[in-house]
Write a protein that holds these residues in place. Sequence first.
Motif, PDB file in Angstrom:
ATOM      1  N   UNK A 151       4.780   5.360   2.737  1.00 41.11           N
ATOM      2  CA  UNK A 151       4.728   6.997   2.352  1.00 41.11           C
ATOM      3  C   UNK A 151       3.211   7.457   2.588  1.00 41.11           C
ATOM      4  N   UNK A 152       2.917   7.662   3.941  1.00 41.59           N
ATOM      5  CA  UNK A 152       1.831   8.162   4.515  1.00 41.59           C
ATOM      6  C   UNK A 152       2.041   9.569   4.986  1.00 41.59           C
ATOM      7  N   UNK A 153       1.002  10.384   5.190  1.00 38.76           N
ATOM      8  CA  UNK A 153       1.200  11.860   5.729  1.00 38.76           C
ATOM      9  C   UNK A 153       0.660  11.987   6.905  1.00 38.76           C
ATOM     10  N   UNK A 176       0.861  -1.138   0.105  1.00 36.06           N
ATOM     11  CA  UNK A 176      -0.016   0.144   0.025  1.00 36.06           C
ATOM     12  C   UNK A 176       0.865   1.105   0.148  1.00 36.06           C
ATOM     13  N   UNK A 177       0.769   2.022  -0.820  1.00 35.80           N
ATOM     14  CA  UNK A 177       1.593   3.246  -1.177  1.00 35.80           C
ATOM     15  C   UNK A 177       0.807   4.453  -0.959  1.00 35.80           C
ATOM     16  N   UNK A 205       3.346  13.480  -3.439  1.00 30.25           N
ATOM     17  CA  UNK A 205       2.446  13.973  -4.518  1.00 30.25           C
ATOM     18  C   UNK A 205       1.007  14.536  -3.918  1.00 30.25           C
ATOM     19  N   UNK A 206       0.593  13.741  -2.823  1.00 29.63           N
ATOM     20  CA  UNK A 206      -0.626  14.161  -2.105  1.00 29.63           C
ATOM     21  C   UNK A 206      -0.286  15.780  -1.323  1.00 29.63           C
ATOM     22  N   UNK A 207       0.921  15.675  -0.947  1.00 32.76           N
ATOM     23  CA  UNK A 207       1.137  16.855  -0.052  1.00 32.76           C
ATOM     24  C   UNK A 207       1.236  18.288  -0.789  1.00 32.76           C
ATOM     25  N   UNK A 213       5.651  -4.533   7.092  1.00 34.27           N
ATOM     26  CA  UNK A 213       6.741  -3.746   7.014  1.00 34.27           C
ATOM     27  C   UNK A 213       5.983  -2.375   6.661  1.00 34.27           C
ATOM     28  N   UNK A 214       6.429  -1.234   7.512  1.00 33.22           N
ATOM     29  CA  UNK A 214       6.010  -0.025   7.455  1.00 33.22           C
ATOM     30  C   UNK A 214       7.102   0.935   7.227  1.00 33.22           C
ATOM     31  N   UNK A 215       7.241   1.693   6.308  1.00 30.86           N
ATOM     32  CA  UNK A 215       8.250   2.840   5.994  1.00 30.86           C
ATOM     33  C   UNK A 215       7.611   4.223   5.570  1.00 30.86           C
ATOM     34  N   UNK A 216       7.846   4.910   6.411  1.00 33.10           N
ATOM     35  CA  UNK A 216       7.059   6.340   6.033  1.00 33.10           C
ATOM     36  C   UNK A 216       7.993   7.482   6.653  1.00 33.10           C
TER      37      UNK A 216
END
Length: 509
Positions: free
Chosen positions: A182-184, A120-121, A126-128, A202-205
């Motif tokens: 890549x969450x905000x 899940x990306x 880009x959203x920001x 696995x969580x990377x943000x």
Amino acid sequence: MKPVFLFVMLSVVTFKLAAQQKIYNIVAYGAKADGKTNNTSAIQNAIDKAASSGGGQVLVPAGKFVTGVIKVKSGVDLHLAANAILMATTKRIDYGPEKASALIIAEEQQNIAITGPGTIDGQAALLLKDIYVMLKNGTLKDSEWQKYNEWGQMRPEEDNRPKLIEFKNCRNIIIKNISIKNGLCWIQDYRSCTDMVIDSIKVESNTFLNNDGIDLVDCKNVKLTNSFFNVADDGICLKSYDPKGLCENIYIANCRIRSSASAFKMGTASFGGFKKITVKNIYVYNTFRSAVAIETVDGGIIEDIDIRGVTAKNTGNAIFIRLGKRQAKVAPGQLSKIYIGNVKVQVPAGKPDAGYQMEGPRELFAHNIFPSSISGIPGYHANDITLENIEIIYGGGAKKQVAYFSPDSLENIPEKIADYPEFSMFGELPAWGFYVRHADGIKMKNVKLSYTGTEFRTACIFDDVDGLKLDNVQVAKAASQPVIILNKVKNQSLERMQLPYKKGAVLIK
């Protein structure tokens, strides 16, 4: 706790068997893997069909599928196949005109899952950009827009930044094998959920602020294992917003955490409380704040906490335990029955998360390395805390020219009763190893403290403590006496102490 988790695992097995009865491939419902088409309707139609047919697996096959907000429903396993990427829409309006919805939501559902090995990306960068465009042209309202905090940071408020997963009041949940990035805002928010298994995720943000790896809020019967977190905010965070709720029967084991805040934390929201929390075998690295932070500051109860097997390298603080009071109309909470054992932490002299995309903000005052701490407030003490088999190696390098607080004026250390809880909250302290104040029933056994470089401060200070047992506390070296200060300490016992000086090592005031 074993019967609880046996029940959870039995529920999982039953659900898996049901979910494998039928597969609903989102491509069959019109989804396109071109990385451009918004497939929200196609994915939701597949979920709705599976749920109305008694449950099943909604399959996201290999490819790049863009989606907006989707609702997971009872009996549905949203399965991301190998090389499948569920890409969040980068249009802020797709999350709602006002408060942003999370990308994947569920409320009052049961027997639901998100499984991997796909990704899940959140496409945060880009959203920001789109959020900033909407804020500038006035199509999105935000009270925090163009306001700078004390560190000079400007950020849209949290309600304008979507989470990636938000489940509320759900039961029998599996989150397994997926990657999330890549969450905000908070990456995962599970609120008032029960009977959960979270495994091998696995969580990377590190794109932006408030990127907690996972938040368990007033949840019960949770097993979180074998997972990895690399995030800009707290790694694994337990919270309680419901004064009548609790985080209870939580088991966390075999996780790796990298954070620009704290690695494992409970209690920055602490209205109800936390009971029967077990943490085993976590590895922490390059983490800005605490390896372990245990806090109640909103009136909640903390009890029956068992943490064993923590290895932390290049981490800003080892252990932070705090009972405070920041709610004017709510009585202070209670903090008791804490066991922390088999811990080894290396605290550097420099900034542990330097070089990451979103570093934690530095303190706005000069200071030397902060010690680990246990603190209550006057009249409300942290109680019954055992630290056993602990080794902390500090980077040293302390200098009076940087900051100095005389150990002869302990009464002048600020209480900060209503402040946000953080290991640096009291400012410069006159101890480098442990600072303990307003605490009862403190036991330290087989605790080894050392530093490299230079250090002029006292190793440990205990202030306003009733019931202190130190057994085989070792301080490798000390530049001066005393090594340990006991101020207003009653009912103390010191056994097998290994301190640098035979005389004058312990000062009792």
